[in-house]
Design a protein around this motif. Structure first.
Motif, PDB file in Angstrom:
ATOM      1  N   LEU A  16      49.210  30.375  40.823  1.00 23.07           N
ATOM      2  CA  LEU A  16      48.534  29.566  39.794  1.00 23.07           C
ATOM      3  C   LEU A  16      47.143  30.131  39.512  1.00 23.07           C
ATOM      4  CD1 LEU A  16      48.467  27.080  37.928  1.00 23.07           C
ATOM      5  CD2 LEU A  16      47.498  25.789  39.833  1.00 23.07           C
ATOM      6  N   TRP A  17      46.415  30.465  40.599  1.00 23.61           N
ATOM      7  CA  TRP A  17      45.095  31.067  40.410  1.00 23.61           C
ATOM      8  C   TRP A  17      45.199  32.384  39.667  1.00 23.61           C
ATOM      9  CZ3 TRP A  17      41.053  28.251  40.614  1.00 23.61           C
ATOM     10  CH2 TRP A  17      41.024  27.146  41.466  1.00 23.61           C
ATOM     11  N   SER A  18      46.207  33.183  40.010  1.00 23.48           N
ATOM     12  CA  SER A  18      46.433  34.460  39.338  1.00 23.48           C
ATOM     13  C   SER A  18      46.690  34.240  37.843  1.00 23.48           C
ATOM     14  CB  SER A  18      47.623  35.162  40.012  1.00 23.48           C
ATOM     15  OG  SER A  18      48.271  36.014  39.110  1.00 23.48           O
ATOM     16  N   TRP A  19      47.487  33.212  37.527  1.00 24.10           N
ATOM     17  CA  TRP A  19      47.822  32.902  36.135  1.00 24.10           C
ATOM     18  C   TRP A  19      46.547  32.550  35.344  1.00 24.10           C
ATOM     19  CZ3 TRP A  19      47.535  28.962  32.571  1.00 24.10           C
ATOM     20  CH2 TRP A  19      48.468  28.970  31.519  1.00 24.10           C
ATOM     21  N   PHE A  20      45.711  31.686  35.936  1.00 27.96           N
ATOM     22  CA  PHE A  20      44.453  31.323  35.264  1.00 27.96           C
ATOM     23  C   PHE A  20      43.525  32.524  35.160  1.00 27.96           C
ATOM     24  CE2 PHE A  20      45.358  26.756  36.061  1.00 27.96           C
ATOM     25  CZ  PHE A  20      45.108  26.308  34.774  1.00 27.96           C
ATOM     26  N   PHE A  21      43.473  33.325  36.230  1.00 25.29           N
ATOM     27  CA  PHE A  21      42.603  34.502  36.209  1.00 25.29           C
ATOM     28  C   PHE A  21      42.971  35.436  35.064  1.00 25.29           C
ATOM     29  CE2 PHE A  21      42.075  38.997  37.282  1.00 25.29           C
ATOM     30  CZ  PHE A  21      40.689  39.066  37.304  1.00 25.29           C
ATOM     31  N   MET A  22      44.291  35.648  34.850  1.00 29.72           N
ATOM     32  CA  MET A  22      44.701  36.563  33.779  1.00 29.72           C
ATOM     33  C   MET A  22      44.246  36.051  32.417  1.00 29.72           C
ATOM     34  SD  MET A  22      45.894  39.134  35.190  1.00 29.72           S
ATOM     35  CE  MET A  22      47.043  40.272  34.420  1.00 29.72           C
ATOM     36  N   THR A  65      24.923  46.040  34.177  1.00 32.94           N
ATOM     37  CA  THR A  65      25.580  44.777  34.503  1.00 32.94           C
ATOM     38  C   THR A  65      26.831  44.584  33.646  1.00 32.94           C
ATOM     39  OG1 THR A  65      23.381  43.908  34.954  1.00 32.94           O
ATOM     40  CG2 THR A  65      25.171  42.308  34.823  1.00 32.94           C
ATOM     41  N   TYR A  66      26.680  44.832  32.336  1.00 29.31           N
ATOM     42  CA  TYR A  66      27.816  44.746  31.402  1.00 29.31           C
ATOM     43  C   TYR A  66      28.963  45.617  31.909  1.00 29.31           C
ATOM     44  CZ  TYR A  66      30.188  45.104  26.773  1.00 29.31           C
ATOM     45  OH  TYR A  66      31.082  45.080  25.731  1.00 29.31           O
ATOM     46  N   ASP A  67      28.628  46.874  32.258  1.00 35.49           N
ATOM     47  CA  ASP A  67      29.671  47.810  32.682  1.00 35.49           C
ATOM     48  C   ASP A  67      30.315  47.381  33.996  1.00 35.49           C
ATOM     49  OD1 ASP A  67      29.193  49.228  30.426  1.00 35.49           O
ATOM     50  OD2 ASP A  67      28.305  50.985  31.383  1.00 35.49           O
ATOM     51  N   TRP A  68      29.508  46.809  34.922  1.00 27.16           N
ATOM     52  CA  TRP A  68      30.104  46.425  36.200  1.00 27.16           C
ATOM     53  C   TRP A  68      31.025  45.223  36.036  1.00 27.16           C
ATOM     54  CZ3 TRP A  68      30.702  42.477  39.708  1.00 27.16           C
ATOM     55  CH2 TRP A  68      31.322  42.866  40.897  1.00 27.16           C
ATOM     56  N   VAL A  69      30.607  44.242  35.239  1.00 24.12           N
ATOM     57  CA  VAL A  69      31.460  43.069  35.007  1.00 24.12           C
ATOM     58  C   VAL A  69      32.762  43.512  34.346  1.00 24.12           C
ATOM     59  CG1 VAL A  69      31.664  40.893  33.738  1.00 24.12           C
ATOM     60  CG2 VAL A  69      29.525  41.448  34.908  1.00 24.12           C
ATOM     61  N   MET A  70      32.635  44.423  33.353  1.00 24.28           N
ATOM     62  CA  MET A  70      33.826  44.928  32.669  1.00 24.28           C
ATOM     63  C   MET A  70      34.716  45.704  33.647  1.00 24.28           C
ATOM     64  SD  MET A  70      34.020  47.076  29.108  1.00 24.28           S
ATOM     65  CE  MET A  70      32.901  48.341  29.674  1.00 24.28           C
ATOM     66  N   LEU A  71      34.097  46.544  34.477  1.00 27.11           N
ATOM     67  CA  LEU A  71      34.839  47.307  35.490  1.00 27.11           C
ATOM     68  C   LEU A  71      35.640  46.382  36.392  1.00 27.11           C
ATOM     69  CD1 LEU A  71      35.265  49.883  37.462  1.00 27.11           C
ATOM     70  CD2 LEU A  71      33.226  49.022  38.611  1.00 27.11           C
ATOM     71  N   ALA A  72      34.976  45.386  36.969  1.00 21.68           N
ATOM     72  CA  ALA A  72      35.637  44.512  37.942  1.00 21.68           C
ATOM     73  C   ALA A  72      36.741  43.692  37.267  1.00 21.68           C
ATOM     74  CB  ALA A  72      34.609  43.597  38.604  1.00 21.68           C
ATOM     75  N   LEU A  73      36.440  43.098  36.092  1.00 21.31           N
ATOM     76  CA  LEU A  73      37.444  42.267  35.428  1.00 21.31           C
ATOM     77  C   LEU A  73      38.629  43.100  34.975  1.00 21.31           C
ATOM     78  CD1 LEU A  73      35.323  39.788  33.263  1.00 21.31           C
ATOM     79  CD2 LEU A  73      36.575  39.290  35.358  1.00 21.31           C
ATOM     80  N   ALA A  74      38.370  44.275  34.366  1.00 22.92           N
ATOM     81  CA  ALA A  74      39.466  45.106  33.857  1.00 22.92           C
ATOM     82  C   ALA A  74      40.321  45.621  35.005  1.00 22.92           C
ATOM     83  CB  ALA A  74      38.918  46.276  33.038  1.00 22.92           C
ATOM     84  N   LEU A  75      39.669  46.027  36.086  1.00 22.04           N
ATOM     85  CA  LEU A  75      40.406  46.578  37.230  1.00 22.04           C
ATOM     86  C   LEU A  75      41.302  45.510  37.863  1.00 22.04           C
ATOM     87  CD1 LEU A  75      40.759  49.214  38.731  1.00 22.04           C
ATOM     88  CD2 LEU A  75      38.774  48.640  40.134  1.00 22.04           C
ATOM     89  N   PHE A  76      40.761  44.310  38.083  1.00 21.03           N
ATOM     90  CA  PHE A  76      41.568  43.265  38.717  1.00 21.03           C
ATOM     91  C   PHE A  76      42.613  42.711  37.747  1.00 21.03           C
ATOM     92  CE2 PHE A  76      37.950  42.856  41.826  1.00 21.03           C
ATOM     93  CZ  PHE A  76      38.686  43.345  42.889  1.00 21.03           C
TER      94      PHE A  76
END
Lengths: 125, 121
Positions: A16-22, A65-76
């Motif tokens: 469920l958490w995975s579903w919301f995260f996506m 900061t923009y790039d790191w947030v994008m990196l982490a969100l896109a990667l996960f």
């Protein structure tokens, strides 16, 4: 009958958490990634982007900061998508474990590489 | 799973399959892109050499394919989110697909014209 919707919302737990995260990361990535593409590929281009371009951009901590947030969100977001695909197609337990382990190791290494360069890249003197 | 879906193929199934294909393609590019960006930490010689590879005509065409994949994945993902949180929207399943196609073309065509114009201009 498939209407091309996403996977049905799981009842509870990690799925469920995975579903919301996506959904949430996907929504944020629409802005982060399309913004990134617009700046790097439309306003600028690979003909312009070089070390000095990156250095000027990363002189601003806001872009780091923009790039790191994008990196982490896109990667996960991407890794979780691949995890779902592995669950769909890799049924033999040994191979399933192999692909998942490979995915998690590669994802972790890439998060470290991306974070290291964003944190250690020198600020202009 | 074969690519051929025969009579079972509805717009929804195609949308779903394209979402997966574009997602995997974007992920493969992202992995490469994180590594090439990491190389910026090794200084101008290394990084500028890597960037020069991206300026090869083949890569500039693949760049347009990448943008198409990202724009499609984004627009289709938004449609999925709309349906997830507002299931009644499935009553307008086909119009939603048409709207998605229009939004995709409106975003992608100008981008492709600019990017390919650079390559051939």
């Amino acid at each position: 009958m498939s209407y091309g919707e996403g996977s049905p919302r799981p009842a509870s737990g990690f799925e469920l958490w995975s579903w919301f995260f996506m959904r949430i990361s996907g929504l944020l990535l629409v802005f982060l990634v399309l913004g990134h593409l617009y700046i790097m590929h439309i306003l600028n281009s690979v003909e312009i982007i070089d070390y000095n371009f990156v250095a000027r951009r990363w002189a601003n901590i806001g872009w780091r900061t923009y790039d790191w947030v994008m990196l982490a969100l896109a990667l996960f977001h991407g890794a979780n998508g691949i995890r779902v695909i592995i669950d769909d197609y890799a049924h033999r337990p040994g191979w399933r474990t192999f692909w998942l382990a490979l995915l998690y190791v590669v994802t972790f290494i890439l998060l470290v590489l991306g974070t290291v360069v964003l944190v250690t890249f020198p600020f202009p003197a | 799973m074969g690519l051929y879906r025969g009579y079972r193929g509805s717009q929804g199934q195609w949308a779903w399959m394209l979402h997966r294909l574009s997602g995997v393609g974007i992920m493969l590019f992202l992995m490469m892109h994180i590594v090439d960006t990491f190389l910026a930490g090794f200084g101008p010689q290394v990084y500028d050499h890597v960037m020069a590879l991206y300026r090869a005509p083949l890569f500039m065409v693949l760049e347009v394919v990448l943008v198409a994949g990202v724009v499609y994945h984004a627009v289709n993902g938004l449609r999925v989110i709309v349906i997830d949180f507002w299931p009644n929207a499935l009553r307008w399943h086909k119009p939603l697909i048409v709207a998605e196609a229009i939004v995709f073309l409106v975003l992608f065509i100008p981008a492709a014209v600019i990017m390919l114009g650079r390559l051939f201009g």
